[in-house]
Design a protein around this motif. Structure first.
Motif, mmCIF file in Angstrom:
data_model
loop_
_atom_site.group_PDB
_atom_site.id
_atom_site.type_symbol
_atom_site.label_atom_id
_atom_site.label_comp_id
_atom_site.label_asym_id
_atom_site.label_seq_id
_atom_site.Cartn_x
_atom_site.Cartn_y
_atom_site.Cartn_z
ATOM 1 N N PRO A 112 0.755 1.594 2.370
ATOM 2 C CA PRO A 112 1.003 2.621 3.393
ATOM 3 C C PRO A 112 2.409 3.225 3.255
ATOM 4 O O PRO A 112 3.340 2.581 2.773
ATOM 5 N N GLU A 113 2.539 4.480 3.672
ATOM 6 C CA GLU A 113 3.820 5.173 3.545
ATOM 7 C C GLU A 113 4.932 4.486 4.326
ATOM 8 O O GLU A 113 6.101 4.555 3.937
ATOM 9 N N ASP A 114 4.584 3.841 5.439
ATOM 10 C CA ASP A 114 5.605 3.182 6.256
ATOM 11 C C ASP A 114 5.807 1.716 5.868
ATOM 12 O O ASP A 114 6.494 0.973 6.569
ATOM 13 N N TYR A 115 5.211 1.303 4.753
ATOM 14 C CA TYR A 115 5.332 -0.099 4.324
ATOM 15 C C TYR A 115 6.751 -0.359 3.838
ATOM 16 O O TYR A 115 7.294 0.382 3.016
ATOM 17 N N ARG A 139 7.062 8.463 -7.725
ATOM 18 C CA ARG A 139 6.694 8.913 -6.384
ATOM 19 C C ARG A 139 6.201 10.359 -6.381
ATOM 20 O O ARG A 139 5.287 10.704 -5.624
ATOM 21 N N VAL A 156 3.019 4.490 -6.920
ATOM 22 C CA VAL A 156 3.836 4.372 -5.710
ATOM 23 C C VAL A 156 4.192 2.912 -5.454
ATOM 24 O O VAL A 156 5.344 2.584 -5.109
#
Length: 248
Positions: free
Chosen positions: A26-29, A105, A148
């Motif tokens: 997840p992007e907020d990981y 990224r 990513v």
């Protein structure tokens, strides 16, 4: 290694998101630090009810394993570390890896990132030594690595802290500031990480550590597996394991 491994159970541990075919994190990981990754090994050992282990780590994995062994020396019987860095990332490593992070990224696995990963694993001249091996790894990086997730892992690795270990020069003094268990420290003659292993060797207790440079290879596990197996077998026998095993 077959006869020896019949008496051992092997647990292969991947860092989060680094397993083959892994989905994007997840992007907020928030990716764990190297010290946090080392502590995660406690969870693995508790899950499988392991009291102690023989460690085998390569590159970043070797650094993580060394951190675990420093914090929990009673849980590690002995270790084999390949291409292990014991210091912080230098400016050159940091700069190249930062460029790789941006590309991973923004663009995914670019040719530049792939070529750097090939050099990082095998050093120079691998194509001339083993063209088929090069093609296998290029395809692996392009098809099976999540860009990513790899960027997050690399970012954690280049932010690593120094292991803060040192060799005691006075033989009459006990040194608690180094790895207490037996360590086999291995690199390849063409590896870009030779200096890292030499530095580590200079910080270990010479009475329980061995440094080995294997000729004609960069990544020892892939290019000289027979020599690594023989060295590891003798290392384990020196620790009291597999005494009755003879090479086939």
């Amino acid at each position: 290694m077959r006869a020896l491994l019949e008496n051992f159970c092997v647990y292969h541990v991947n860092a989060p998101g680094q397993e083959e075919g892994a989905p994007a994190l997840p992007e907020d990981y928030i990716y764990p630090t190297m010290d946090e990754l080392a502590d995660m090994l406690n969870i693995v050992m508790a899950h499988y009810n392991l009291k102690s282990v023989i460690g085998f780590g390569v590159g970043a994995g070797a650094n993580i394993l060394a951190r675990f062994a420093l914090n929990y020396p009673n849980k590690v019987e002995c270790m084999c570390l390949i291409n292990c860095a014991s210091t912080q990332a230098g400016w050159i490593e940091w700069g190249y890896q930062k460029m790789n992070l941006r590309n991973l990224r923004a663009k995914g696995m670019t040719e530049g990132v792939r070529d750097y990963l090939m050099w990082h694993h095998f050093g120079k001249g691998t194509d001339e030594r083993n063209h088929d091996l090069v093609e296998v790894y290029k395809q692996y990086f392009e098809r099976h690595v999540q860009p990513v997730n790899l960027a997050l892992f690399i970012d954690s690795y280049i932010r690593r802290s120094d292991l803060s270990i040192s060799r005691e020069t006075d033989p009459g003094k006990k040194n608690d500031n180094t790895l207490r268990m037996s360590v086999m420290n291995i690199t390849g003659a063409f590896s870009p990480h030779i200096d890292d292993t030499v530095t580590l060797n200079g910080r270990l207790d010479p009475t329980n550590s061995t440094w080995m440079k294997i000729q004609d290879c960069g990544m020892v596990l892939e290019e000289q597996p027979g020599k690594v197996c023989e060295a590891f077998r003798l290392f384990l026998q020196g620790q009291g394991y597999g005494k009755c095993v003879t090479p086939q």
